[in-house]
Write an enzyme that holds these catalytic residues in place. Structure first.
Site, PDB file in Angstrom:
ATOM      1  NE  ARG A  62      98.475  51.007 -61.768  1.00 33.58           N
ATOM      2  CZ  ARG A  62      98.882  52.226 -61.330  1.00 33.58           C
ATOM      3  NH1 ARG A  62      99.906  52.826 -61.888  1.00 33.58           N
ATOM      4  NH2 ARG A  62      98.240  52.810 -60.343  1.00 33.58           N
ATOM      5  CE1 TYR A 115      96.639  34.964 -82.841  1.00 41.76           C
ATOM      6  CE2 TYR A 115      97.032  37.073 -81.801  1.00 41.76           C
ATOM      7  CZ  TYR A 115      96.417  35.845 -81.803  1.00 41.76           C
ATOM      8  OH  TYR A 115      95.579  35.503 -80.776  1.00 41.76           O
ATOM      9  CG  ASP A 188     104.692  39.079 -82.852  1.00 44.42           C
ATOM     10  OD1 ASP A 188     105.383  38.230 -82.246  1.00 44.42           O
ATOM     11  OD2 ASP A 188     103.455  39.155 -82.734  1.00 44.42           O
ATOM     12  CE  LYS A 213     100.476  31.895 -78.195  1.00 47.75           C
ATOM     13  NZ  LYS A 213     100.241  33.288 -78.343  1.00 47.75           N
TER      14      LYS A 213
HETATM   15  C1  LIG Z   1     102.524  35.928 -83.292  1.00 46.01           C
HETATM   16  C2  LIG Z   1     101.646  36.306 -82.143  1.00 46.01           C
HETATM   17  N1  LIG Z   1     101.709  37.552 -81.645  1.00 46.01           N
HETATM   18  C3  LIG Z   1     100.927  37.952 -80.624  1.00 46.01           C
HETATM   19  C4  LIG Z   1     100.020  37.089 -80.055  1.00 46.01           C
HETATM   20  C5  LIG Z   1      99.116  37.581 -78.937  1.00 46.01           C
HETATM   21  O1  LIG Z   1      99.580  37.108 -77.715  1.00 46.01           O
HETATM   22  P1  LIG Z   1      98.616  36.755 -76.456  1.00 46.01           P
HETATM   23  O2  LIG Z   1      97.723  35.651 -76.887  1.00 46.01           O
HETATM   24  O3  LIG Z   1      99.602  36.387 -75.387  1.00 46.01           O
HETATM   25  O4  LIG Z   1      97.857  38.000 -76.145  1.00 46.01           O
HETATM   26  C6  LIG Z   1      99.923  35.780 -80.536  1.00 46.01           C
HETATM   27  C7  LIG Z   1      98.945  34.842 -79.940  1.00 46.01           C
HETATM   28  O5  LIG Z   1      98.711  33.791 -80.442  1.00 46.01           O
HETATM   29  C8  LIG Z   1     100.753  35.394 -81.608  1.00 46.01           C
HETATM   30  O6  LIG Z   1     100.691  34.148 -82.121  1.00 46.01           O
END
Ligand SMILES: Cc1ncc(COP(=O)(O)O)c(C=O)c1O
Length: 393
Positions: A62, A115, A188, A213
């Protein structure tokens, strides 16, 4: 004759050796054995050479695991950060960051088209614990400044491009606005990937990724990351990552590492294909509006040209026939797979209003019902265009 420096050079990060080649960095080899691919260290614990005699600092997985260390070093190099931290998902990374930087009574400024899962985290999980939020458009620096509550706002949180409306925020200007107020700028960077944009070099304090992604790139892993610019905050995140424990496992870390090896070539192909699809959609009477930062008429075009290398593989468009037409396109494509997520080598199509962004329905963040979002993959572009042409009816 002067010898020119090699394009590819080695960078040391702790025990890691990274290959850095302009925009890309990848782990060179495993420092223990020389294996060219870092092994999957499927172990929870480590033999100690006497009490407290840790080998390379490894104690319990961890706290640290060599496969995760390799990924974290790779991500830190790509984003030019002090340190990176790999998590079990993008949302796990986000949650750890909020708990590191905010306490009850604090406030966060969010994009007004964040998001949906990020909004849900703040609205349904953090708010009941006392961390408040308000929304502002990332493309409007004055609106973000006005949304800040002096003394209370700890984070200005942006996406650029945003998901799914592809708005562009000025990272440098927003970093200045956040810092004036004593807050941190969090970017982000999931949609751009570190290949196309490096927010820390423009003044951001923390970069967030859903490595699910573009970083992973093959729709075979769920993961997240935080990359931090300065040591003091990095140490606080390290403490919280270990204390909360939402870490990436070694198998998942390995998959993301493998994905990162091809990030540059994939991103270039995603961008090439997206540009051709935008060209097709933009000239199609069945399409009301195409949203892509590469289009000169996009309000963030000039800014995106400055802070991004190219404009990415995400394309959104609005259909002439309203929601029914948007749903019908999503259900009729065959090469584009109907599904959530993005950033994989295969093309995906979705209806944000009913799918990824259903959690913002009825709020100020609601997305248009006639909106379709494409994650353009790396297939032959003529096949993708023919698929959309048929599906548009
Ligand atoms: C722009 C963005 N940030 C964060 C996330 C969250 O990531 P996760 O689905 O890996 O938890 C997503 C998920 O689609 C996203 O599109």
């Amino acid at each position: 004759m002067r010898v020119r420096p090699a394009l590819v050079h080695l960078v040391r990060r702790g025990s890691l050796i990274l290959l850095r080649d302009g925009d890309c960095a990848t782990v060179a080899f495993d420092p223990t054995t020389g294996a060219v691919i870092p092994p999957i260290y499927a172990t929870s614990t480590y033999k100690q050479d006497g009490v407290g005699g840790l080998r390379g600092g490894y104690e319990y997985s961890r706290s640290a695991n060599p496969t995760r260390t390799a990924l974290e070093g790779n991500l830190a190099a790509l984003e030019e950060g002090e340190r990176a931290f790999a998590f079990a998902s993008g949302l796990a990374a986000e949650d750890t960051l909020v708990r590191t930087t905010c306490k009850p009574g604090d406030h966060v400024v969010l994009p007004d088209d964040a998001y949906g899962g990020t909004f849900r985290l703040f609205d349904k999980v953090q708010l009941p614990w006392g961390v408040e939020h308000s929304a502002a458009p990332v493309s409007d620096v004055d609106a973000v400044r006005a949304a800040i509550r002096p003394g209370q706002t700890k984070l200005v949180w942006i996406e650029t491009p945003t998901n799914p409306l592809l708005n562009i925020g000025d990272i440098e200007a927003l970093a200045a606005v956040a810092h004036e107020a004593g807050a941190l700028l969090v970017v982000d960077n999931t949609f751009a990937s570190p290949y196309l944009q490096q927010p820390l070099t423009l003044g951001a304090d923390v970069v967030v990724h859903s490595t699910t992604k573009y970083a992973g790139g093959h729709s075979d892993v769920v993961g997240g990351a935080l990359i931090v610019r300065e040591l003091e905050l990095a140490e606080q995140v390290a403490f919280h990552q270990n204390s909360i424990g939402a870490v990436a496992g070694p198998f998942d870390s390995w998959l993301v590492l493998r994905g990162l090896k091809t990030l540059g070539v994939r991103m270039d192909r995603h961008c090439d294909n997206a540009e051709k699809i935008v060209d097709f959609l933009n000239n199609d009477p069945r399409v009301e509006q195409v949203i892509y930062p590469g289009l000169p008429e996009h309000p963030g075009h000039e800014l995106a040209s400055r802070q991004m290398k190219r404009f990415g593989g995400m394309v959104s468009f609005r259909t002439v026939g309203g929601e029914a037409a948007a749903l019908s396109v999503c259900e009729r494509t065959e090469v584009f797979t109907l599904g959530e997520s993005l950033g994989g080598v295969e093309s995906l199509i979705e209806h944000p209003g009913r799918m990824t962004h259903a959690s913002v329905a009825g709020t100020d963040l609601e997305v248009p019902a006639d909106l379709v979002r494409l994650s353009v993959g790396i297939e032959t572009v003529e096949d993708l265009i023919a698929d959309l042409d048929r599906a548009l009816g």
